[in-house]
Design an enzyme around this catalytic site. Structure first.
Site, PDB file in Angstrom:
ATOM      1  N   CYS A 114       0.953  -0.982  -0.035  1.00  0.00           N
ATOM      2  CA  CYS A 114      -0.140  -0.076   0.043  1.00  0.00           C
ATOM      3  C   CYS A 114       0.728   1.249  -0.102  1.00  0.00           C
ATOM      4  O   CYS A 114       0.353   2.421  -0.325  1.00  0.00           O
ATOM      5  CB  CYS A 114      -0.999  -0.003   1.209  1.00  0.00           C
ATOM      6  SG  CYS A 114      -1.916  -1.509   1.430  1.00  0.00           S
ATOM      7  N   HIS A 254      -3.275   6.784   3.151  1.00  0.00           N
ATOM      8  CA  HIS A 254      -3.856   5.365   2.646  1.00  0.00           C
ATOM      9  C   HIS A 254      -5.180   5.313   3.428  1.00  0.00           C
ATOM     10  O   HIS A 254      -5.331   5.411   4.452  1.00  0.00           O
ATOM     11  CB  HIS A 254      -2.641   4.414   2.803  1.00  0.00           C
ATOM     12  CG  HIS A 254      -3.068   3.074   2.656  1.00  0.00           C
ATOM     13  ND1 HIS A 254      -3.701   2.688   1.499  1.00  0.00           N
ATOM     14  CD2 HIS A 254      -3.195   1.933   3.417  1.00  0.00           C
ATOM     15  CE1 HIS A 254      -3.856   1.335   1.715  1.00  0.00           C
ATOM     16  NE2 HIS A 254      -3.682   1.087   2.686  1.00  0.00           N
ATOM     17  N   ASN A 284     -10.251  -0.470   1.022  1.00  0.00           N
ATOM     18  CA  ASN A 284      -8.721  -0.264   0.870  1.00  0.00           C
ATOM     19  C   ASN A 284      -8.355  -1.006  -0.497  1.00  0.00           C
ATOM     20  O   ASN A 284      -8.279  -2.005  -0.792  1.00  0.00           O
ATOM     21  CB  ASN A 284      -8.132  -1.297   2.061  1.00  0.00           C
ATOM     22  CG  ASN A 284      -6.517  -1.322   2.095  1.00  0.00           C
ATOM     23  OD1 ASN A 284      -6.073  -0.726   0.907  1.00  0.00           O
ATOM     24  ND2 ASN A 284      -5.959  -1.582   3.180  1.00  0.00           N
TER      25      ASN A 284
END
Ligand code: ACO
Length: 332
Positions: A114, A254, A284
């Site tokens: 990520c 994020h 996500n």
């Protein structure tokens, strides 16, 4: 001579298929209430049929290139922080190159989960500053939904699919848009999040079968790691940028968990109106989450340009990446 860098264009693409929290109650023992209160997630977009991470990446890349007004044949590098479920090579970057006609680009993928887009920005910055490249296309694209154990309620509710792209070039007005980049890794915490690609042993060895493996995450440890370490890493990066925290307009973290985003907001004393989150819609999306959140917030008018911003990601590795940027009008 210092070569200033321009963030010239950004774009994103998500699949059309939407799965709500209520939909998930048909396959696992969960509830909309549990998912929303623990994570902030309400829906996620997932790939279906023959759709692929590469196709999403191509669309995001084309949008970013169009905004940048840079001829695709002038792209020197394509760097793809990507996790596609089907193969490790050819690289996602090469597949995107072929589809968009970036015939003069060298292409490679990176693995930083990520934090991938920020890692790619760090590499892009170094290539441009050193004179190795003038124009670089970054494409973050992930098909996480295809790597999940859809019977594991602790992980499958958290993720969605998406792609985000960014074009970096040499600035034509001397303004440097990437003021600082800070990249960290702590491999000793590698067990916190894993996304295995299954393989098989040679049929002549025993045992010759390997159980299929899926994303596994120790959510509590990830949570503790991020809220303990990330604020300090962000403060260090801001100090390198030459700006004060209170001079930075927006925080684009994020999108992993709303509670993590709110903890960052409090610790860094950011005005909640200036902290960008779209986790409720997309969950996500791994390395794509920051460029998706950034592009969407600019397009919706939530981010007013020109502006300064912190982009910060964390993910498997563990890896952490933060950058302080200037955002110009017309990039999205
Ligand atoms: N629905 C209902 N109940 C659930 C679910 C679910 N989907 N998942 C877990 N539970 C249950 C557990 O079984 C447990 O039940 P028990 O008490 O009877 O054992 C209870 O809920 C509490 O579970 P916890 O794991 O303790 O829940 P927690 O409050 O820690 O929240 C979460 C879990 C949301 C995963 C949280 O730890 C978190 O967000 N961590 C950070 C994750 C993260 O940021 N990931 C991204 C990292 S980077 C990357 O993107 C790769």
């Amino acid at each position: 001579m210092d070569i200033p860098i321009k963030i010239a264009g950004i774009g994103f693409q998500v699949p059309k298929t939407v799965i709500t929290n209520d939909d998930l109650t048909k396959i696992i023992d969960t509830s909309d209430e549990w998912i929303r209160t623990r994570t902030g997630i309400e829906r996620r977009h997932v790939l279906s049929g023959n759709e692929s991470a590469v196709q999403m990446g191509i669309m995001a890349a084309k949008k970013a290139l169009e905004k940048s007004k840079i001829d695709v044949e002038k792209i020197d590098y394509i760097i793809a922080p990507a996790s596609v479920e089907t193969h490790a090579y050819p690289s996602t970057a090469c597949e995107i190159q072929a589809a968009i006609g970036a015939v003069n680009a060298a292409c490679f993928d990176i693995t930083a989960a990520c934090s991938g887009l920020i890692y790619a920005m760090g590499i892009g910055k170094a290539f441009i500053k050193s004179g190795m490249a003038k124009n670089i296309l970054l494409v973050a694209t992930d098909a996480v939904s295809r790597c999940l154990d859809w019977t594991d309620r602790a992980s499958c509710v958290l993720f969605g699919d998406g792609a985000g792209a960014m074009v970096l070039t040499v600035s034509d007005d001397n303004q440097d848009d990437i003021l600082a980049v800070s990249l960290k890794a702590e491999g000793q915490f590698g067990d916190y999040i894993k996304m295995p690609i299954s393989g098989k042993n040679c049929p002549l060895v025993e045992p010759n079968t390997i159980e299929p493996m899926y994303v596994k995450m120790d959510g509590k440890e990830v949570y503790k790691y991020v809220v303990t370490k990330l604020p300090t890493y962000i403060e260090e990066c801001v100090a390198q940028s030459g700006l004060q925290m209170n001079e930075i307009d927006y925080l684009i973290p994020h999108q992993a968990n709303m509670r993590i985003i709110e903890a960052l907001e409090k610790r860094l004393e950011f005005n909640p109106e200036h902290v960008i989150s779209n986790i409720q819609e997309y969950a996500n999306t791994s390395a794509a989450s920051i460029p998706i959140a950034l592009t969407e917030a600019i397009q919706s008018g939530k981010i007013k340009l020109p502006a300064t911003a912190i982009l910060t990601g964390f993910g498997a590795g563990m890896t952490v990446g933060t950058t302080v940027v200037r955002l110009r009008e017309g990039i999205a």
